[in-house]
Every structure is written in C-alpha cells, then in structure tokens.
Design a protein around this motif. Structure first.
Motif, mmCIF file in Angstrom:
data_model
loop_
_atom_site.group_PDB
_atom_site.id
_atom_site.type_symbol
_atom_site.label_atom_id
_atom_site.label_comp_id
_atom_site.label_asym_id
_atom_site.label_seq_id
_atom_site.Cartn_x
_atom_site.Cartn_y
_atom_site.Cartn_z
ATOM 1 N N MET A 1 -47.588 -46.018 24.445
ATOM 2 C CA MET A 1 -46.372 -46.740 25.343
ATOM 3 C C MET A 1 -45.124 -45.686 25.309
ATOM 4 S SD MET A 1 -44.244 -49.961 24.389
ATOM 5 C CE MET A 1 -43.207 -49.549 23.102
ATOM 6 N N ILE A 2 -44.547 -45.446 26.681
ATOM 7 C CA ILE A 2 -43.761 -44.507 26.575
ATOM 8 C C ILE A 2 -42.384 -45.281 26.678
ATOM 9 C CG2 ILE A 2 -42.275 -42.784 28.067
ATOM 10 C CD1 ILE A 2 -45.187 -42.030 29.288
ATOM 11 N N VAL A 3 -41.302 -45.121 25.635
ATOM 12 C CA VAL A 3 -40.065 -45.810 25.679
ATOM 13 C C VAL A 3 -39.120 -44.755 26.150
ATOM 14 C CG1 VAL A 3 -38.537 -46.563 24.133
ATOM 15 C CG2 VAL A 3 -40.839 -46.943 23.502
ATOM 16 N N THR A 4 -38.525 -45.439 27.138
ATOM 17 C CA THR A 4 -37.264 -44.591 27.958
ATOM 18 C C THR A 4 -36.021 -45.461 28.393
ATOM 19 O OG1 THR A 4 -36.982 -43.131 29.791
ATOM 20 C CG2 THR A 4 -38.370 -44.889 30.205
ATOM 21 N N ARG A 5 -34.823 -44.745 28.028
ATOM 22 C CA ARG A 5 -33.733 -45.172 28.542
ATOM 23 C C ARG A 5 -33.213 -44.535 29.807
ATOM 24 N NH1 ARG A 5 -30.178 -47.723 24.564
ATOM 25 N NH2 ARG A 5 -31.105 -47.717 22.484
ATOM 26 N N ASP A 6 -34.141 -43.605 30.354
ATOM 27 C CA ASP A 6 -33.724 -42.610 31.402
ATOM 28 C C ASP A 6 -34.552 -43.029 32.452
ATOM 29 O OD1 ASP A 6 -33.122 -40.768 33.029
ATOM 30 O OD2 ASP A 6 -33.994 -39.111 32.138
ATOM 31 N N THR A 7 -34.198 -43.810 33.380
ATOM 32 C CA THR A 7 -34.850 -44.164 34.532
ATOM 33 C C THR A 7 -35.108 -43.199 35.650
ATOM 34 O OG1 THR A 7 -32.670 -45.136 35.740
ATOM 35 C CG2 THR A 7 -34.114 -46.866 34.420
ATOM 36 N N ILE A 9 -36.892 -40.559 35.108
ATOM 37 C CA ILE A 9 -38.182 -40.201 34.773
ATOM 38 C C ILE A 9 -39.332 -41.234 35.551
ATOM 39 C CG2 ILE A 9 -37.755 -39.350 32.788
ATOM 40 C CD1 ILE A 9 -39.403 -41.534 31.274
ATOM 41 N N LEU A 10 -38.805 -42.378 36.186
ATOM 42 C CA LEU A 10 -39.724 -43.449 36.891
ATOM 43 C C LEU A 10 -39.459 -43.206 38.215
ATOM 44 C CD1 LEU A 10 -38.444 -46.371 34.501
ATOM 45 C CD2 LEU A 10 -40.578 -44.898 34.402
ATOM 46 N N LYS A 11 -38.779 -42.172 38.759
ATOM 47 C CA LYS A 11 -38.306 -42.430 40.286
ATOM 48 C C LYS A 11 -39.458 -42.281 41.162
ATOM 49 C CE LYS A 11 -36.903 -37.386 40.462
ATOM 50 N NZ LYS A 11 -35.769 -36.400 40.631
ATOM 51 N N ASP A 12 -40.566 -41.581 40.877
ATOM 52 C CA ASP A 12 -41.809 -41.481 41.486
ATOM 53 C C ASP A 12 -42.868 -42.461 41.251
ATOM 54 O OD1 ASP A 12 -40.793 -39.186 43.014
ATOM 55 O OD2 ASP A 12 -40.962 -38.065 41.392
ATOM 56 N N ILE A 88 -38.975 -50.003 28.946
ATOM 57 C CA ILE A 88 -37.700 -49.448 29.591
ATOM 58 C C ILE A 88 -36.611 -50.131 28.890
ATOM 59 C CG2 ILE A 88 -36.313 -49.356 31.656
ATOM 60 C CD1 ILE A 88 -39.046 -49.483 33.125
ATOM 61 N N VAL A 89 -35.646 -49.524 28.129
ATOM 62 C CA VAL A 89 -34.614 -49.698 27.460
ATOM 63 C C VAL A 89 -33.426 -49.907 28.250
ATOM 64 C CG1 VAL A 89 -33.123 -49.720 25.249
ATOM 65 C CG2 VAL A 89 -35.567 -49.173 25.228
ATOM 66 N N LEU A 90 -32.845 -51.206 28.548
ATOM 67 C CA LEU A 90 -31.673 -51.344 29.508
ATOM 68 C C LEU A 90 -30.577 -51.713 28.633
ATOM 69 C CD1 LEU A 90 -30.975 -51.175 32.436
ATOM 70 C CD2 LEU A 90 -31.800 -53.549 32.688
ATOM 71 N N ASP A 91 -29.271 -50.800 28.531
ATOM 72 C CA ASP A 91 -28.259 -51.433 27.903
ATOM 73 C C ASP A 91 -27.587 -52.170 28.393
ATOM 74 O OD1 ASP A 91 -28.266 -49.130 25.882
ATOM 75 O OD2 ASP A 91 -27.615 -47.708 27.024
ATOM 76 N N HIS A 114 -37.515 -49.304 40.210
ATOM 77 C CA HIS A 114 -38.615 -49.087 41.040
ATOM 78 C C HIS A 114 -39.804 -49.927 40.944
ATOM 79 C CE1 HIS A 114 -36.532 -45.419 42.547
ATOM 80 N NE2 HIS A 114 -36.714 -44.744 41.306
ATOM 81 N N VAL A 115 -39.181 -51.109 40.660
ATOM 82 C CA VAL A 115 -40.238 -52.473 40.416
ATOM 83 C C VAL A 115 -40.787 -52.721 41.641
ATOM 84 C CG1 VAL A 115 -40.645 -54.702 39.446
ATOM 85 C CG2 VAL A 115 -39.038 -52.956 38.260
ATOM 86 N N ASN A 116 -42.517 -52.493 41.639
ATOM 87 C CA ASN A 116 -43.164 -52.940 42.726
ATOM 88 C C ASN A 116 -43.299 -54.428 42.746
ATOM 89 O OD1 ASN A 116 -46.047 -53.784 43.587
ATOM 90 N ND2 ASN A 116 -45.474 -52.053 44.621
ATOM 91 N N THR A 117 -43.622 -54.931 41.462
ATOM 92 C CA THR A 117 -43.912 -56.343 41.265
ATOM 93 C C THR A 117 -43.444 -56.942 39.868
ATOM 94 O OG1 THR A 117 -46.155 -56.042 42.071
ATOM 95 C CG2 THR A 117 -45.735 -57.942 40.991
ATOM 96 N N LEU A 118 -42.617 -57.944 40.036
ATOM 97 C CA LEU A 118 -41.999 -58.680 38.988
ATOM 98 C C LEU A 118 -42.491 -59.953 38.543
ATOM 99 C CD1 LEU A 118 -39.643 -58.328 36.960
ATOM 100 C CD2 LEU A 118 -38.276 -59.614 38.759
#
Length: 310
Positions: A1-7, A9-12, A88-91, A114-118
């Motif tokens: 699992m990749i934990v990130t606060r930096d969105t 890295i998810l842009k693509d 994805i850690v969202l403050d 960049h959520v495709n499906t929620l």
C-alpha cells in the motif's frame, strides 16, 4: 500500500476510491473496502482509501477530545492489511469543512485526486452541513465524469457494527466482543514508566504503562488477561486498569501490567498489550495481604486461560 499526502503523484492515475475516517477499521469498514476492491478489479483500476490523520471534529472544535480505537499509525497498518493499493491522507481543515458536497466531489475528488469511481458507504454523508444525499452525489459526480456507487449495507447477522459500538463494548469491559466487531484483538502500545512500586512489595511487580496515543480508548476498570509483546517476545500478562482503591489512590487512574514469569528492569521500554479477556471487577480490599491473596488467584486463572490459547 502506498501512503501519500501528495496528490501530484496521482495525476496520471485513475482510481476507484472510498472515503472516511475509518477509526478501528472494523468489520463494517472491511466489508466496504472489500466491495471497493471488487469494483476496482472489475474496472481494472487501482483501489484507494481516502482518510484523515485527525478526527474532523477535533480540527473544528479545539476542546473536543476524540475517543480513538487506533492511532493514525495503527489505522494505516490495518488499512494495509485490506489489500488496497493507495491510502490518500487528506488533511481535514476548516476550509475543507466549508466545501459543499458538490465542491468536494468536483474540486477535490475529481480534479485533485482523479477519482474515476467513488463507492459511498451505505449511510455515509459528507459536505458542509451534510446537506446533500446520495442522489445529489451521483449528479455531481456525473457532471465531472465520475461514477458514484452506493455500497451494500453490511448485515452480518449480528449486532450493529460501528466504531461507537466497539467503544461501548470496551467501556463495558467486553474486550472479547470488541474483538469480534473489529475482526482482531484490541491492543494498546506504550512505554513503561516509573510507578508507585507497591506491587513488588506484595510479590506482584507491575510495569506502569504510558499509552503512546493520548486519545486511545481504554477498556473499563478491572483486571484483564492479556498478551504482552516486549522486545520481540510474547509473555502472558495480568493487566489492571483502575484507581487502586485499596491504597486510597483517589482518582489517579493506573494502567499497569504484571508480566507472568518475567523479571528485569524494563523502564522506558516499549511494549504492546493485547487484550484477551476481562477477568473481574476492581475491588477495595481490607488490607494489602487480602489484595495479595486475590492476586494469587487472579494470576492462576490468567495463566490457565492463556495457556489454553497458546
């Protein structure tokens, strides 16, 4: 699992995601996440849990003291065990709390993450004042190309599963029932600090524990059979939570564990305590000798119980 606060890295990357605080990562949470994983597999997309490092109410109300089932690090550990690809850690900020559901879906989930499906939890609502409902979420998602799906209700054929129900069971000392709702034994982590040293005078030296997470829920007052993980070794333990009424300790709450068949100086060491069973209520004894006699009985019962589980 990749934990990130930096969105960034998810842009693509397009994601199937769900969102929540997920305190406890209990069986209801796991049911939701498993359904999300199923959707992600069917769409051949990675799966992400979006969560917050602090309880939203604690951010909005300075005097609010959350009762947490997990520290943030423990929550990440349990989320990783579900098999999700990203956390994805969202403050959670006051500014974020003012976003409407429409703004949150379109500006944060669509454009930023960049959520495709929620996948929305069956009874989950979000956005300023929680004013909107699922039908509106679908509409807002559709306007930016996002599918919004409502999760199935969790009906395991048992009592209601929720973080508040787990806390209720812990408050009533039912650590075994709490474990059944969580899907794993309840645990605390902490460091060993100096205490009153009364236990050693009656043959029951105890390690006094300062819990790492100050808002972590402690089970109700009483004696518990526990496992103690210390320096890579698991020991049997007898844990006490209470105010030591026999020595008139007033309201000074103690959290101390007698580690069976162990001796040594372990001050400042880190340990984990895993709750197994509530043994008895706290009692005020007429003397330290009467307390010692009861502790002898307690130790035998705890030893027998844990020996049967080894």
């Amino acid at each position: 699992m990749i934990v990130t606060r930096d969105t960034e890295i998810l842009k693509d990357i397009e994601l199937v995601a769900t969102i929540g605080f997920f305190d406890g990562v209990h069986l209801g949470h796991r049911f939701l996440i498993e359904e999300m994983l199923s959707v992600a597999r069917s769409r051949k997309l990675p799966a992400a849990v979006i969560t917050f490092p602090e309880h939203p109410r604690a951010v909005l109300h300075a005097d609010y003291q959350p009762k947490l089932l997990n520290s943030f690090e423990e929550k990440l550990m349990h989320l990783e065990s579900t098999g999700v690809d990203y956390c994805i850690v969202l403050d959670f900020t006051p500014e974020l709390s003012q976003l409407s559901a429409k703004e949150f879906i379109q500006e944060i989930l669509c454009k930023r993450i960049h959520v495709n499906t929620l996948l929305i939890g069956y009874d989950h609502r979000f956005g300023r004042n929680r004013a909107d409902g699922f039908d509106q979420y679908v509409e807002y998602g559709k306007s930016c190309g996002m599918d919004v799906i409502q999760a199935s209700p969790y009906s395991p054929g048992m009592e209601h599963v929720s973080s508040s129900e787990v806390r209720k069971q812990l408050d009533h000392c039912r650590v075994d029932k709490a474990a059944a709702l969580l899907g794993y034994p309840y645990m605390i982590k902490g460091s060993i600090v100096s205490g009153y040293k009364i236990g050693r005078t009656i043959g029951f030296p105890t390690a006094n524990i300062r819990v790492d997470e100050p808002f972590k829920v402690l089970p109700g007052i009483g004696i518990y059979a526990v496992w103690v993980n210390l320096n890579g070794v698991r020991y049997k333990g007898m844990l006490y939570i209470g105010c030591r009424p026999t020595i008139d300790n007033n309201l000074d709450m103690a959290l101390e564990v007698n580690i069976l068949n162990f001796s040594g100086d372990i001050y400042n060491a880190q340990l984990e305590v895993i709750f197994v069973r509530f043994m008895r209520e706290d009692i005020k004894f007429e003397s330290l000798e009467a307390l010692r006699a009861q502790l002898e009985i307690d130790r035998e019962e705890v030893d027998a119980l844990l020996s049967g589980l080894e």
